[in-house]
Motif scaffolding. Structure first.
Motif, PDB file in Angstrom:
ATOM      1  N   SER A 261     -55.311   9.205  92.660  1.00 54.63           N
ATOM      2  CA  SER A 261     -55.626   8.283  91.569  1.00 54.63           C
ATOM      3  C   SER A 261     -56.898   8.758  90.879  1.00 54.63           C
ATOM      4  CB  SER A 261     -55.804   6.861  92.104  1.00 54.63           C
ATOM      5  OG  SER A 261     -54.591   6.403  92.661  1.00 54.63           O
ATOM      6  N   ILE A 262     -56.748   9.179  89.621  1.00 56.41           N
ATOM      7  CA  ILE A 262     -57.876   9.715  88.858  1.00 56.41           C
ATOM      8  C   ILE A 262     -58.495   8.611  88.023  1.00 56.41           C
ATOM      9  CG2 ILE A 262     -58.595  11.417  87.143  1.00 56.41           C
ATOM     10  CD1 ILE A 262     -56.163  13.087  87.935  1.00 56.41           C
ATOM     11  N   GLY A 263     -59.813   8.546  88.039  1.00 57.94           N
ATOM     12  CA  GLY A 263     -60.522   7.573  87.225  1.00 57.94           C
ATOM     13  C   GLY A 263     -61.773   8.191  86.638  1.00 57.94           C
ATOM     14  N   LEU A 264     -62.353   7.488  85.678  1.00 55.53           N
ATOM     15  CA  LEU A 264     -63.639   7.894  85.107  1.00 55.53           C
ATOM     16  C   LEU A 264     -64.709   6.991  85.699  1.00 55.53           C
ATOM     17  CD1 LEU A 264     -65.039   9.767  83.016  1.00 55.53           C
ATOM     18  CD2 LEU A 264     -64.867   7.863  81.394  1.00 55.53           C
ATOM     19  N   ALA A 265     -65.564   7.567  86.535  1.00 52.38           N
ATOM     20  CA  ALA A 265     -66.656   6.814  87.152  1.00 52.38           C
ATOM     21  C   ALA A 265     -67.881   6.913  86.269  1.00 52.38           C
ATOM     22  CB  ALA A 265     -66.961   7.378  88.546  1.00 52.38           C
ATOM     23  N   THR A 266     -68.526   5.789  86.034  1.00 50.22           N
ATOM     24  CA  THR A 266     -69.698   5.772  85.169  1.00 50.22           C
ATOM     25  C   THR A 266     -70.862   5.114  85.891  1.00 50.22           C
ATOM     26  OG1 THR A 266     -69.244   3.595  84.172  1.00 50.22           O
ATOM     27  CG2 THR A 266     -68.166   5.502  83.184  1.00 50.22           C
ATOM     28  N   ARG A 267     -72.048   5.531  85.521  1.00 52.27           N
ATOM     29  CA  ARG A 267     -73.237   4.864  86.032  1.00 52.27           C
ATOM     30  C   ARG A 267     -73.322   3.480  85.401  1.00 52.27           C
ATOM     31  NH1 ARG A 267     -77.948   8.997  84.620  1.00 52.27           N
ATOM     32  NH2 ARG A 267     -79.204   7.355  85.584  1.00 52.27           N
ATOM     33  N   TYR A 268     -73.909   2.550  86.146  1.00 55.80           N
ATOM     34  CA  TYR A 268     -74.158   1.233  85.570  1.00 55.80           C
ATOM     35  C   TYR A 268     -75.103   1.391  84.383  1.00 55.80           C
ATOM     36  CZ  TYR A 268     -72.081  -0.496  89.890  1.00 55.80           C
ATOM     37  OH  TYR A 268     -71.222  -0.738  90.935  1.00 55.80           O
ATOM     38  N   ASN A 269     -75.006   0.478  83.408  1.00 54.36           N
ATOM     39  CA  ASN A 269     -75.813   0.560  82.185  1.00 54.36           C
ATOM     40  C   ASN A 269     -75.524   1.853  81.431  1.00 54.36           C
ATOM     41  OD1 ASN A 269     -77.377  -1.907  82.672  1.00 54.36           O
ATOM     42  ND2 ASN A 269     -78.304  -0.744  84.350  1.00 54.36           N
ATOM     43  N   LEU A 270     -74.244   2.158  81.245  1.00 57.74           N
ATOM     44  CA  LEU A 270     -73.842   3.360  80.535  1.00 57.74           C
ATOM     45  C   LEU A 270     -74.345   3.307  79.100  1.00 57.74           C
ATOM     46  CD1 LEU A 270     -72.128   5.964  80.845  1.00 57.74           C
ATOM     47  CD2 LEU A 270     -70.179   4.654  79.979  1.00 57.74           C
ATOM     48  N   SER A 271     -74.783   4.445  78.571  1.00 52.89           N
ATOM     49  CA  SER A 271     -75.332   4.536  77.221  1.00 52.89           C
ATOM     50  C   SER A 271     -74.228   4.328  76.188  1.00 52.89           C
ATOM     51  CB  SER A 271     -75.965   5.907  77.013  1.00 52.89           C
ATOM     52  OG  SER A 271     -74.967   6.921  77.058  1.00 52.89           O
ATOM     53  N   PRO A 272     -74.599   4.026  74.930  1.00 55.55           N
ATOM     54  CA  PRO A 272     -73.582   3.899  73.880  1.00 55.55           C
ATOM     55  C   PRO A 272     -72.717   5.145  73.726  1.00 55.55           C
ATOM     56  CG  PRO A 272     -75.651   2.959  73.130  1.00 55.55           C
ATOM     57  CD  PRO A 272     -75.933   3.626  74.450  1.00 55.55           C
ATOM     58  N   ALA A 273     -73.317   6.334  73.806  1.00 53.79           N
ATOM     59  CA  ALA A 273     -72.537   7.571  73.705  1.00 53.79           C
ATOM     60  C   ALA A 273     -71.545   7.660  74.857  1.00 53.79           C
ATOM     61  CB  ALA A 273     -73.469   8.789  73.705  1.00 53.79           C
ATOM     62  N   GLY A 274     -71.971   7.267  76.046  1.00 52.66           N
ATOM     63  CA  GLY A 274     -71.084   7.265  77.199  1.00 52.66           C
ATOM     64  C   GLY A 274     -69.942   6.286  77.020  1.00 52.66           C
ATOM     65  N   ARG A 275     -70.232   5.121  76.445  1.00 58.15           N
ATOM     66  CA  ARG A 275     -69.177   4.140  76.217  1.00 58.15           C
ATOM     67  C   ARG A 275     -68.147   4.656  75.212  1.00 58.15           C
ATOM     68  NH1 ARG A 275     -73.604   0.412  76.501  1.00 58.15           N
ATOM     69  NH2 ARG A 275     -73.677   0.191  74.237  1.00 58.15           N
ATOM     70  N   LYS A 276     -68.621   5.369  74.187  1.00 54.12           N
ATOM     71  CA  LYS A 276     -67.689   5.957  73.214  1.00 54.12           C
ATOM     72  C   LYS A 276     -66.776   6.966  73.898  1.00 54.12           C
ATOM     73  CE  LYS A 276     -69.286   3.826  69.564  1.00 54.12           C
ATOM     74  NZ  LYS A 276     -68.484   2.728  68.943  1.00 54.12           N
ATOM     75  N   PHE A 277     -67.342   7.801  74.771  1.00 58.55           N
ATOM     76  CA  PHE A 277     -66.525   8.787  75.487  1.00 58.55           C
ATOM     77  C   PHE A 277     -65.482   8.092  76.357  1.00 58.55           C
ATOM     78  CE2 PHE A 277     -65.538  11.417  79.162  1.00 58.55           C
ATOM     79  CZ  PHE A 277     -65.139  12.598  78.555  1.00 58.55           C
ATOM     80  N   ALA A 278     -65.889   7.040  77.065  1.00 60.31           N
ATOM     81  CA  ALA A 278     -64.960   6.306  77.923  1.00 60.31           C
ATOM     82  C   ALA A 278     -63.835   5.681  77.097  1.00 60.31           C
ATOM     83  CB  ALA A 278     -65.706   5.234  78.715  1.00 60.31           C
ATOM     84  N   GLU A 279     -64.183   5.123  75.929  1.00 65.58           N
ATOM     85  CA  GLU A 279     -63.176   4.507  75.064  1.00 65.58           C
ATOM     86  C   GLU A 279     -62.176   5.543  74.559  1.00 65.58           C
ATOM     87  OE1 GLU A 279     -65.402   2.650  71.976  1.00 65.58           O
ATOM     88  OE2 GLU A 279     -66.332   1.176  73.317  1.00 65.58           O
ATOM     89  N   VAL A 280     -62.683   6.704  74.125  1.00 65.54           N
ATOM     90  CA  VAL A 280     -61.804   7.748  73.608  1.00 65.54           C
ATOM     91  C   VAL A 280     -60.891   8.270  74.714  1.00 65.54           C
ATOM     92  CG1 VAL A 280     -61.771  10.146  72.772  1.00 65.54           C
ATOM     93  CG2 VAL A 280     -63.261   8.455  71.678  1.00 65.54           C
ATOM     94  N   THR A 281     -61.443   8.487  75.907  1.00 62.43           N
ATOM     95  CA  THR A 281     -60.655   9.002  77.025  1.00 62.43           C
ATOM     96  C   THR A 281     -59.534   8.047  77.388  1.00 62.43           C
ATOM     97  OG1 THR A 281     -62.556  10.216  77.937  1.00 62.43           O
ATOM     98  CG2 THR A 281     -60.755   9.699  79.452  1.00 62.43           C
ATOM     99  N   LYS A 282     -59.872   6.773  77.546  1.00 62.04           N
ATOM    100  CA  LYS A 282     -58.856   5.785  77.918  1.00 62.04           C
ATOM    101  C   LYS A 282     -57.812   5.635  76.818  1.00 62.04           C
ATOM    102  CE  LYS A 282     -58.394   1.164  79.910  1.00 62.04           C
ATOM    103  NZ  LYS A 282     -59.111  -0.067  80.339  1.00 62.04           N
ATOM    104  N   GLY A 283     -58.260   5.645  75.563  1.00 63.75           N
ATOM    105  CA  GLY A 283     -57.339   5.489  74.445  1.00 63.75           C
ATOM    106  C   GLY A 283     -56.383   6.662  74.317  1.00 63.75           C
ATOM    107  N   TRP A 284     -56.913   7.897  74.467  1.00 64.12           N
ATOM    108  CA  TRP A 284     -56.049   9.071  74.358  1.00 64.12           C
ATOM    109  C   TRP A 284     -55.007   9.099  75.472  1.00 64.12           C
ATOM    110  CZ3 TRP A 284     -55.499  13.496  77.529  1.00 64.12           C
ATOM    111  CH2 TRP A 284     -54.665  14.489  76.997  1.00 64.12           C
ATOM    112  N   LEU A 285     -55.427   8.787  76.692  1.00 63.71           N
ATOM    113  CA  LEU A 285     -54.482   8.804  77.809  1.00 63.71           C
ATOM    114  C   LEU A 285     -53.439   7.700  77.675  1.00 63.71           C
ATOM    115  CD1 LEU A 285     -56.841   9.675  80.758  1.00 63.71           C
ATOM    116  CD2 LEU A 285     -54.857  10.973  80.042  1.00 63.71           C
ATOM    117  N   SER A 286     -53.842   6.534  77.154  1.00 66.80           N
ATOM    118  CA  SER A 286     -52.880   5.441  76.955  1.00 66.80           C
ATOM    119  C   SER A 286     -51.816   5.866  75.960  1.00 66.80           C
ATOM    120  CB  SER A 286     -53.595   4.196  76.457  1.00 66.80           C
ATOM    121  OG  SER A 286     -54.503   3.710  77.435  1.00 66.80           O
ATOM    122  N   GLY A 287     -52.240   6.527  74.876  1.00 70.72           N
ATOM    123  CA  GLY A 287     -51.288   7.006  73.882  1.00 70.72           C
ATOM    124  C   GLY A 287     -50.405   8.105  74.419  1.00 70.72           C
TER     125      GLY A 287
END
Length: 290
Positions: A261-287
Motif C-alpha cells: 500500500s503506497i501513500g504520501l507521508a507528510t510532516r505535520y504542518n505541511l507548507s503551502p507548496a507541500g499541500r499543492k504537491f499532495a493535491e496534484v499527486t492525489k488528483g493525478w492518480l485519481s484520474g
C-alpha cells in the motif's frame, strides 16, 4: 542568529562533507567552514567532528539538528504562507521517492506541477521505504512516498494498492501453475527483496508463517529479475515494477490477494507548496485510475 548558517549546517549534516555541501549550496568550501565555526562559537559547542574521511555530527550536533531543521521548515513556511496571501504559489518542496514511483509517477506529476505552479521548486531524494521515513523524522524532506505503516509520526494520504505477484522463469517447476501457494514458495529457492526495514513480502510471510529458502537478498528489482531469468530462484515483486518483464519470465498470482500500500507521508504542518504537491499527486492518480 543567521538562518544561512542553519542552512549550511543542515546541508553539511545531510551530505557528510564540507566540499559536497559547498557544491550543493554554490558556496566556497572556506565559506562553509567559516559558517560552521561561527555557529559553534555562538553556541559554545562543538557540533561537527572533522576527520580525513569526512565529517560526522557530535552528540550536541545531533541533538540540535532536529530543532534547526524545524526552524528552517517554519521559516520557509512563513514565506510560502505570505505568497499564498498574495495569490501566489511559490517555495521549495523536498520529496522522498523510491524507484518505481520515480519511474512511473513522478514525470507526470512534476510536469503538472511545473505547468500549474512554476514558482514551486521541487527537490527529490531517492531511497528505500525505511530511509524515507527516517528523512521525514529528521526533517530532511517535507513529504515522501512510503509503504504505508501504522506509524503515528506522519499524516499519510493513501494512494494505491499495488498487487504483489510471484515471478518465475520458464524453467521453474511453478511456471504452468495458475496460482502459487505458500507451500510452493517453501519448495524452491527464493530471492528476497531487501528494502530497508520491514516490508510487505516479509510481513506476508510472517502473517502466513511461510519459511522460504532464501538464496539471495537484493534491493534492485532489475537485479532480482535478472537472477530469475538465469533460473536462480523465484521472487515476489509489486506489479508497478513489472512492465519490462523479460519474455522468459511469467507473473503468477498468489493464493491470497496481497498488496503493498503506497501513500504520501507528510510532516505535520505541511507548507503551502507541500499541500499543492499532495493535491496534484492525489488528483493525478485519481484520474489515472478512472
Amino acid at each position: 542568529m543567521s538562518l544561512v548558517k542553519f542552512e549550511i549546517f543542515s546541508k553539511v549534516a545531510e551530505v557528510g562533507s564540507f566540499t559536497k555541501a559547498a557544491d550543493s549550496l554554490q558556496l566556497t568550501q572556506s565559506a562553509v567552514s567559516h559558517a560552521i565555526t561561527s555557529l559553534e562559537k555562538e553556541f559554545e559547542l562543538t557540533l561537527i567532528n572533522r576527520n580525513k574521511t569526512g565529517v560526522t555530527l557530535t552528540n550536541a550536533g545531533e541533538h540540535l539538528l532536529f530543532t534547526i531543521r524545524k526552524v528552517l521548515h517554519y521559516n520557509e513556511k512563513v514565506y510560502q504562507e505570505a505568497a499564498s496571501l498574495n495569490g501566489l504559489s511559490k517555495g521549495t518542496i523536498k520529496i522522498g521517492i523510491f524507484t518505481s514511483v520515480s519511474m512511473k509517477w513522478l514525470p507526470n506529476i512534476i510536469k503538472i506541477m511545473e505547468a500549474k505552479y512554476p514558482a514551486i521548486h521541487i527537490e527529490l531524494k531517492e531511497g528505500d521505504y525505511f530511509e524515507i521515513e527516517q528523512w521525514l523524522l529528521s526533517g530532511e524532506i517535507d513529504c515522501g512516498f512510503v509503504n504505508i505503516t501504522q506509524s503515528n509520526q506522519f499524516d499519510i494520504i493513501p494512494l494505491k494498492n499495488d498487487p504483489l505477484l510471484c515471478i518465475v522463469s520458464n524453467q521453474s517447476e511453478l511456471y504452468n501453475k495458475p496460482v502459487v501457494t505458500f507451500e510452493d514458495l517453501e519448495k524452491v529457492d527464493f530471492i528476497m527483496p531487501s528494502y530497508g526495514g520491514s516490508h510487505d513480502v516479509k510481513r506476508l510471510f510472517e502473517a502466513y508463517n511461510v519459511q522460504p529458502n532464501i538464496r539471495f537478498e537484493l534491493m534492485e528489482e532489475t537485479a532480482i529479475m535478472s537472477m530469475i531469468s538465469h533460473h536462480l530462484g523465484i521472487s515476489i515483486l509489486p506489479e508497478m515494477v513489472l512492465d519490462s518483464l523479460p519474455k522468459q519470465l511469467r507473473v503468477i498470482p498468489l493464493e491470497v490477494n496481497s498488496y503493498r500500500s503506497i501513500g504520501l507521508a507528510t510532516r505535520y504542518n505541511l507548507s503551502p507548496a507541500g499541500r499543492k504537491f499532495a493535491e496534484v499527486t492525489k488528483g493525478w492518480l485519481s484520474g489515472k485510475e478512472q
